[in-house]
Design a protein around this motif. Structure first.
Motif, PDB file in Angstrom:
ATOM      1  N   PHE A  22      13.200  -2.354   9.601  1.00  0.00           N
ATOM      2  CA  PHE A  22      11.785  -2.334   9.948  1.00  0.00           C
ATOM      3  C   PHE A  22      10.917  -2.020   8.739  1.00  0.00           C
ATOM      4  CE2 PHE A  22      13.969  -1.505  13.970  1.00  0.00           C
ATOM      5  CZ  PHE A  22      13.421  -2.509  14.743  1.00  0.00           C
ATOM      6  N   LEU A  23      11.385  -1.146   7.852  1.00  0.00           N
ATOM      7  CA  LEU A  23      10.634  -0.888   6.623  1.00  0.00           C
ATOM      8  C   LEU A  23      10.602  -2.141   5.750  1.00  0.00           C
ATOM      9  CD1 LEU A  23       9.176   0.950   4.643  1.00  0.00           C
ATOM     10  CD2 LEU A  23      11.423   1.686   3.784  1.00  0.00           C
ATOM     11  N   THR A  24      11.752  -2.793   5.604  1.00  0.00           N
ATOM     12  CA  THR A  24      11.815  -4.009   4.799  1.00  0.00           C
ATOM     13  C   THR A  24      10.930  -5.102   5.385  1.00  0.00           C
ATOM     14  OG1 THR A  24      14.080  -3.475   4.154  1.00  0.00           O
ATOM     15  CG2 THR A  24      13.364  -5.743   3.839  1.00  0.00           C
ATOM     16  N   ARG A  25      10.969  -5.252   6.703  1.00  0.00           N
ATOM     17  CA  ARG A  25      10.173  -6.298   7.343  1.00  0.00           C
ATOM     18  C   ARG A  25       8.681  -5.995   7.254  1.00  0.00           C
ATOM     19  NH1 ARG A  25      10.649 -11.076   7.091  1.00  0.00           N
ATOM     20  NH2 ARG A  25       8.421 -11.163   6.840  1.00  0.00           N
ATOM     21  N   PHE A  26       8.308  -4.712   7.369  1.00  0.00           N
ATOM     22  CA  PHE A  26       6.896  -4.349   7.257  1.00  0.00           C
ATOM     23  C   PHE A  26       6.365  -4.667   5.867  1.00  0.00           C
ATOM     24  CE2 PHE A  26       3.811  -1.118   5.861  1.00  0.00           C
ATOM     25  CZ  PHE A  26       2.759  -1.413   6.722  1.00  0.00           C
ATOM     26  N   LEU A  27       7.124  -4.295   4.836  1.00  0.00           N
ATOM     27  CA  LEU A  27       6.706  -4.588   3.470  1.00  0.00           C
ATOM     28  C   LEU A  27       6.683  -6.097   3.210  1.00  0.00           C
ATOM     29  CD1 LEU A  27       8.656  -1.807   1.531  1.00  0.00           C
ATOM     30  CD2 LEU A  27       6.231  -1.842   2.160  1.00  0.00           C
ATOM     31  N   ALA A  28       7.685  -6.812   3.758  1.00  0.00           N
ATOM     32  CA  ALA A  28       7.716  -8.264   3.577  1.00  0.00           C
ATOM     33  C   ALA A  28       6.526  -8.920   4.267  1.00  0.00           C
ATOM     34  CB  ALA A  28       9.025  -8.823   4.126  1.00  0.00           C
ATOM     35  N   THR A  29       6.105  -8.397   5.410  1.00  0.00           N
ATOM     36  CA  THR A  29       4.935  -8.942   6.096  1.00  0.00           C
ATOM     37  C   THR A  29       3.686  -8.813   5.228  1.00  0.00           C
ATOM     38  OG1 THR A  29       5.875  -8.444   8.271  1.00  0.00           O
ATOM     39  CG2 THR A  29       3.505  -8.746   8.154  1.00  0.00           C
ATOM     40  N   CYS A  30       3.495  -7.616   4.651  1.00  0.00           N
ATOM     41  CA  CYS A  30       2.344  -7.421   3.761  1.00  0.00           C
ATOM     42  C   CYS A  30       2.416  -8.349   2.556  1.00  0.00           C
ATOM     43  CB  CYS A  30       2.291  -5.957   3.300  1.00  0.00           C
ATOM     44  SG  CYS A  30       2.079  -4.758   4.634  1.00  0.00           S
ATOM     45  N   SER A  31       3.614  -8.490   1.999  1.00  0.00           N
ATOM     46  CA  SER A  31       3.785  -9.323   0.813  1.00  0.00           C
ATOM     47  C   SER A  31       3.529 -10.797   1.117  1.00  0.00           C
ATOM     48  CB  SER A  31       5.197  -9.135   0.259  1.00  0.00           C
ATOM     49  OG  SER A  31       5.468 -10.044  -0.779  1.00  0.00           O
ATOM     50  N   GLU A  32       4.081 -11.286   2.213  1.00  0.00           N
ATOM     51  CA  GLU A  32       3.964 -12.710   2.521  1.00  0.00           C
ATOM     52  C   GLU A  32       2.538 -13.092   2.917  1.00  0.00           C
ATOM     53  OE1 GLU A  32       6.960 -13.159   5.462  1.00  0.00           O
ATOM     54  OE2 GLU A  32       8.620 -13.072   4.024  1.00  0.00           O
ATOM     55  N   VAL A  33       1.867 -12.219   3.671  1.00  0.00           N
ATOM     56  CA  VAL A  33       0.470 -12.499   4.011  1.00  0.00           C
ATOM     57  C   VAL A  33      -0.391 -12.500   2.755  1.00  0.00           C
ATOM     58  CG1 VAL A  33      -1.534 -11.645   5.283  1.00  0.00           C
ATOM     59  CG2 VAL A  33       0.702 -11.640   6.369  1.00  0.00           C
ATOM     60  N   SER A  34      -0.115 -11.565   1.832  1.00  0.00           N
ATOM     61  CA  SER A  34      -0.859 -11.544   0.563  1.00  0.00           C
ATOM     62  C   SER A  34      -0.608 -12.816  -0.233  1.00  0.00           C
ATOM     63  CB  SER A  34      -0.439 -10.323  -0.258  1.00  0.00           C
ATOM     64  OG  SER A  34      -0.699  -9.123   0.435  1.00  0.00           O
ATOM     65  N   TRP A  35       0.638 -13.265  -0.270  1.00  0.00           N
ATOM     66  CA  TRP A  35       1.001 -14.457  -1.029  1.00  0.00           C
ATOM     67  C   TRP A  35       0.295 -15.692  -0.487  1.00  0.00           C
ATOM     68  CZ3 TRP A  35       6.402 -17.140  -0.644  1.00  0.00           C
ATOM     69  CH2 TRP A  35       6.490 -18.141  -1.615  1.00  0.00           C
TER      70      TRP A  35
END
Length: 246
Positions: A133-146
């Motif tokens: 869940f931590l990895t997915r939360f950070l990936a969500t922020c990263s992918e939306v930013s990208w």
């Protein structure tokens, strides 16, 4: 099954028992009195059969090692490259675009140290930082930013206002839809929705690559546009022909 069963019976070694029974052959371990030999002792006594010609020692250990790979360890190299990229952004102001870049690069650096494969929760380092869940939360922020950054690039360079609006909003919204699919897949513990998530990524990069082809055609030679074209030329064939079908 029959051949394996018969072969297994004949490969069972004969062990002397502490209280032998003349009426019960020593190799028929399945019919022994459980009070005289526990199940763990039976398993322990059967272990020497692995050293036979057909079951050499270390076969099971070798098969388990074949299932593992050292490839994720090389992701640690990406930590230093991403840290260098963060360093190059240190002189830029803390505005929207540089902050989107910082978010994307910082999460990439984190995931190079704590990679996580969602299927089976396979991690490189067994720590709380490798949490799904931590990895997915950070990936969500990263992918939306990208994808937000990609949409902003299209809007900035597009001579057509309609195309600029489509690029600015379509990519971030589709990325949010992909996040819904992947979060639902994790929470519902099903892999079926991952197909929709990967399909959404394919659509996003078809749109992004098509817009950048048009921008390059009308004379935009920005490195950002060229980078998007190169990435799309490499990503789309791999995603469509190799990753998505499997």
């Amino acid at each position: 099954w029959y051949q394996r069963r018969v072969r297994g019976l004949f490969l069972l070694p004969v062990f002397p028992l502490s209280t032998p029974d003349k009426h019960v052959p020593a190799m028929n371990l399945d019919f022994l009195d459980q009070n005289a030999m526990t199940q763990s002792e039976v398993v322990q006594r059967r272990k020497p059969q692995q050293t036979s010609p057909e079951y050499p020692a270390g076969v099971e250990e070798k098969e388990e090692e074949d299932d593992r790979t050292s490839l994720p360890q090389y992701l640690l190299i990406g930590l230093f490259t991403n840290l260098y990229l963060l360093y190059t952004l240190s002189s830029l102001p803390h505005t929207l675009i540089p902050n989107l870049c910082r978010c994307f690069i910082a999460v990439n650096a984190f995931r190079c140290v704590f990679p996580n494969r969602y299927n089976g929760n396979i991690v490189l380092l067994d720590t709380p930082l490798s949490s799904i869940f931590l990895t997915r939360f950070l990936a969500t922020c990263s992918e939306v930013s990208w994808l937000g950054l990609m949409g902003y690039i299209i809007a900035q360079y597009s001579p057509n206002p309609i195309m600029a609006t489509l690029g600015l909003w379509s990519l971030p919204l589709l990325c949010c839809l992909a996040q819904v699919f992947v979060w639902a897949s994790l929470l519902l513990q099903t892999e079926g929705l991952m197909l929709y998530e990967e399909g959404t990524w394919t659509i996003m990069f078809i749109i992004n690559t098509s817009f950048n082809v048009y921008l390059h055609y009308v004379g935009v030679t920005s490195p950002l546009v060229v980078t998007s074209l190169v990435f799309g030329a490499l990503y789309l064939p791999w995603q469509s022909c190799f990753h998505l079908p499997y």
